[in-house]
Design an enzyme around this catalytic site. Sequence first.
Site, PDB file in Angstrom:
ATOM      1  CG  HIS A   1     -43.493   1.017 -52.449  1.00 52.66           C
ATOM      2  ND1 HIS A   1     -42.545   1.607 -53.263  1.00 52.66           N
ATOM      3  CD2 HIS A   1     -44.672   1.108 -53.139  1.00 52.66           C
ATOM      4  CE1 HIS A   1     -43.107   2.017 -54.387  1.00 52.66           C
ATOM      5  NE2 HIS A   1     -44.399   1.747 -54.339  1.00 52.66           N
ATOM      6  CB  CYS A   2     -38.628   3.374 -49.839  1.00 50.86           C
ATOM      7  SG  CYS A   2     -38.064   2.062 -48.747  1.00 50.86           S
ATOM      8  CB  SER A   3     -35.587   1.339 -53.095  1.00 52.74           C
ATOM      9  OG  SER A   3     -35.503   2.636 -53.665  1.00 52.74           O
TER      10      SER A   3
ATOM     11  N   GLY B   1     -37.979  -1.327 -49.229  1.00 55.75           N
ATOM     12  CA  GLY B   1     -39.006  -1.412 -48.198  1.00 55.75           C
ATOM     13  C   GLY B   1     -38.496  -1.689 -46.806  1.00 55.75           C
TER      14      GLY B   1
ATOM     15  CB  THR C   1     -41.004   1.120 -46.094  1.00 56.63           C
ATOM     16  OG1 THR C   1     -40.860   1.374 -47.495  1.00 56.63           O
ATOM     17  CG2 THR C   1     -42.318   0.407 -45.844  1.00 56.63           C
TER      18      THR C   1
END
Length: 721
Positions: A340-342, A344, A348
Amino acid sequence: MISQVSDVEMVRRGSNSRGTLFLTTHHLIFRENEPSKREVWICYPILALVERRPFSSFTGFSALRLRCRDFAFIALHFKTDNDCKEVYDTLMTFTCIRSVEKLYAFYYRPGSLERAVNTWNFYDPIKEFERMGVGKWVSTWRFTSINEGYQYCPTYPAVLVVPTSITDTVLNYAGKYRSKSRIPSLSYIHKLNNCTITRCSQPLVGLKQNRSPQDERFIHAIFSTTVIPNTYGASQENLIADARPTTNALAQTALGAGTENMENYKFARKVYLGIDNIHVMRDSLNKVYEALKDSDITPLPPNRELLYKSNWLKHISTIMEGAVLMAQRLHYFHSHVLVHCSDGWDRTAQLSSLAQIFLDPYFRTIDGFIILVEKEWLAFGHRFAERCGHLASEKTFVQASDRSSSQSNSQQNFFNNDPGVKYTAPVFHQFLDCVYQILRQFPERFEFQERFLRRMLYHLYSCQYGTFLYNCERERREANVDTRTQSVWNYFVVRRKEFLNSRYKPELDQGDRGNDAVLFPNPKDIKWWHEIYGRTEEEMSVATLNGIGSTATASAEVRNRHNSPNHPQRHHQHQQQHSVEERSYHRQNPTPKGRPLSQISTPPPNNSDRHNQSGTSVQSTSEYDYEGTLSSFKEVANSTISSWTTSIAETSKEWANAASPYLQTTTSYLPTSSYVTDIDSVDKVSNFEDGKIRAEMDLASTMYHDQITSFAGDKTPATTC
């Protein structure tokens, strides 16, 4: 508004041609005069910058300079300032629209070939996940209809796949703990060992360090869908991959989000992949555009110093490195990966898609790649409309009088800071660039060729098809794009033969249980995707170090020279790679949870120079000889000074011929503050004996300015070296 202007001169790469300019509702068309009658079509959404230059009595024309998102640079010369102004105003009217439904996709009528096919249903999520084994030989995963009406998560697809042991009730509670309710959902099952890639958004930890038992149970269930037998060589260490830099992830806690507290997820290990956010990537691409900005008036190569400073290749390398780590975890270590990132939907999607291309040869075919884009980007809600800026801003249009020194940089940016487009970023562009790097390293393992990727990048911005419009699956269904527009896959399917790779060898992917089908590219072997810039590889190369083609390989060359046994100040560089033989080292030296990617990579066990038999590092970071490294950089840079000056001297006359129309015009045509209008003085640039670079070099562009003043003058390497 004006629809046609005769006797217009078009300048591209320093080449001039005359013809007639047409302005339709959706295209600018330039038709050359007899005998060629060649036409150049430019769709309005692809315009990144339109700059109007006033009439000059020196040259007898006024001009528009067009910068396009597909890296085309064109100048149009008009005999009267009134024609130039009317074309400028007409372009602004047709380009700066406020409704998606006014884009070309809603008016485009394809030819007979494309009308014969319909690829809107090319991707069927049920069939794709069944291909991976869901509902067939894989019983630990199930389909859920919890998001059927997009009420649970508006930005997720209607069909989701979750562990069989997790009920929809648990999903309802778990969704409250993930940003935008983007819960962990299945993306890929590796056919070799049934290990998985799942994707989601960041947890809502906040300053109070919130936790969710349902989320913890959910992720534990994902990592428990396969169990590796306790046999020799088996080592399962499931991974939570946070795509962001560590500081960025931790800073999100102040906003109520953050990253997983690994005390609550002791069944896994976390790694930060260090991929920068969309704003950094936007600025990086801006620098690339600045390096190419004079491509309309001159055939000379781009500003290589700006290319180097853009860090574009560095960002591509970082993305590739993270995807390789994920693929290695699945394939070599029989582990699951949750990424994930922030929110997604950006980093991502990049990582998940690339890892699947590494692991599954199906996604390296034309049909498989289309399915991958549909699944990871379109269905999972990458915000194409927002990231691509399909609805242009009026700040795209600039007049020369508006170019004050304090604002010129921001006004020339490909992506500007206007509130309507401040979230634009080249996320999908970077993904295609990464695929190009894999294709370049493994040219026999892809069914499609480079032009397939280039045309996809073009249609990302052309707005000719409805596929990349809007921000998520729900918005496209509500707009009925499948009945009101054409699918971009129609274009590629009916022209399949044009995109086939003649070097493709599918038999190479038919190994025992897929072992031979897996690719692991070198994340450090990154070069410019020169075809999309309309340049040769030599022109795009950051040749600051003996003509080496890329920043990454240039740095590697310096390290190799410094590591040479004959070098007086040899140092030993930590090598970041994983292999099957390194598993025992992982077990003997476990990495602390939450450690950055640069620290989780394992050094080769047999590196006797840097490690002793127990694997303990012999040389600490503090003992690194920075002065020795700097001297090595200077040594390599100095060896290229003479070739630099010779090359520039040879091209000075070519530059003078290409830029002569602009040298005689007013100073408003050029980006610097002080100029000399004597064209004859340009020839003096080739005289390097006195070590002086005359001010006339600024007359055409700043392309070589910084390099020449430092290299030809005092014979000291520039800071970029």
